[in-house]
Design a protein around this motif. Sequence first.
Motif, PDB file in Angstrom:
ATOM      1  N   LYS A 155      36.100  83.341  48.739  1.00 56.38           N
ATOM      2  CA  LYS A 155      34.361  83.611  49.748  1.00 56.38           C
ATOM      3  C   LYS A 155      33.900  84.915  49.114  1.00 56.38           C
ATOM      4  O   LYS A 155      35.199  85.441  48.576  1.00 56.38           O
TER       5      LYS A 155
ATOM      6  N   PHE B 141      30.029  83.653  56.796  1.00 55.57           N
ATOM      7  CA  PHE B 141      31.780  83.779  56.200  1.00 55.57           C
ATOM      8  C   PHE B 141      31.956  85.045  57.789  1.00 55.57           C
ATOM      9  O   PHE B 141      31.131  86.183  57.342  1.00 55.57           O
TER      10      PHE B 141
ATOM     11  N   ALA C 183      39.291  85.286  58.287  1.00 51.75           N
ATOM     12  CA  ALA C 183      39.831  84.980  57.273  1.00 51.75           C
ATOM     13  C   ALA C 183      40.845  85.315  56.782  1.00 51.75           C
ATOM     14  O   ALA C 183      41.648  86.342  57.486  1.00 51.75           O
TER      15      ALA C 183
ATOM     16  N   ARG D  78      39.981  82.083  52.585  1.00 45.66           N
ATOM     17  CA  ARG D  78      39.606  81.433  54.193  1.00 45.66           C
ATOM     18  C   ARG D  78      40.310  79.843  54.395  1.00 45.66           C
ATOM     19  O   ARG D  78      40.167  78.992  53.104  1.00 45.66           O
TER      20      ARG D  78
END
Length: 260
Positions: free
Chosen positions: A99, A54, A59, A78
């Motif tokens: 996330k 990540f 994002a 995202r």
Amino acid sequence: MTLPRVLPDGARHPGAGAVTVATVPADDAAAERLRSRQQAELAVRYGEPDAGTFTPEAALANVVVRDHGEPVAFVALRDVSGTPDGRGGVHPARTGEVKCLYVEPAHRGRGHARTAMRALHERAVAAGLDRLVLETGTLQPESIDLYLSLGYVPIESYGHYAGQPLSRCFALDLRTERAAAPGSADRQGAAGPGPGAVAGAPVAGAVVLRAVPWRTPTRPHCAVRCTRPRRPCCTPSSSRGSTPPGASRPWTRAWARTSS
């Protein structure tokens, strides 16, 4: 391991103060601290670091929830539209991924995870997304409970987690969420039903919840796939591999029952 349970909307511990939600930059100190603690907790639960990736800078939104000014929860969004889904295809257009949902242990059970998720849903709709997907695991039952209560449905594992026995993936249709938003019924009433609509007919795409017996023969959305012939679906012995440390057979059965 004692795991927290998700409380219903409006449930608060005595003394809970004002809660605020904000979208913050990727390098926000509170966001970085909460993400780091989330990864550390996953490593403890599963016995190894999360191998997923990540990048906060990529994002669409990094969301921090504060209680009395103290950062208590984090979640990120995202865009994964058109990216490989790990199953030989790609994610559909306008698909986002949730996330790094995390709530500080001392502040769990106060609705902060739900607050963070609903704020993320609003940002996803504002970004023009139609669908959200996410991944969690069998050793995070409180997360699974939360996602199911928010309307997410089990889907086949995707991306890096495709085929992982402890992985559980979910999706939410934001178009249904928009249709259920406050005022949507008034707007539909003002415009009248669409061509060919039948009064009292169920809305296409609506999610219907019903209680079923544990041994129900129909489990169309079961998140567990049986790989051996003539073995009952959703049993502790089906395609899960050996029971990992910290997991229990009662929980395996509870998850199967929840995903009916």
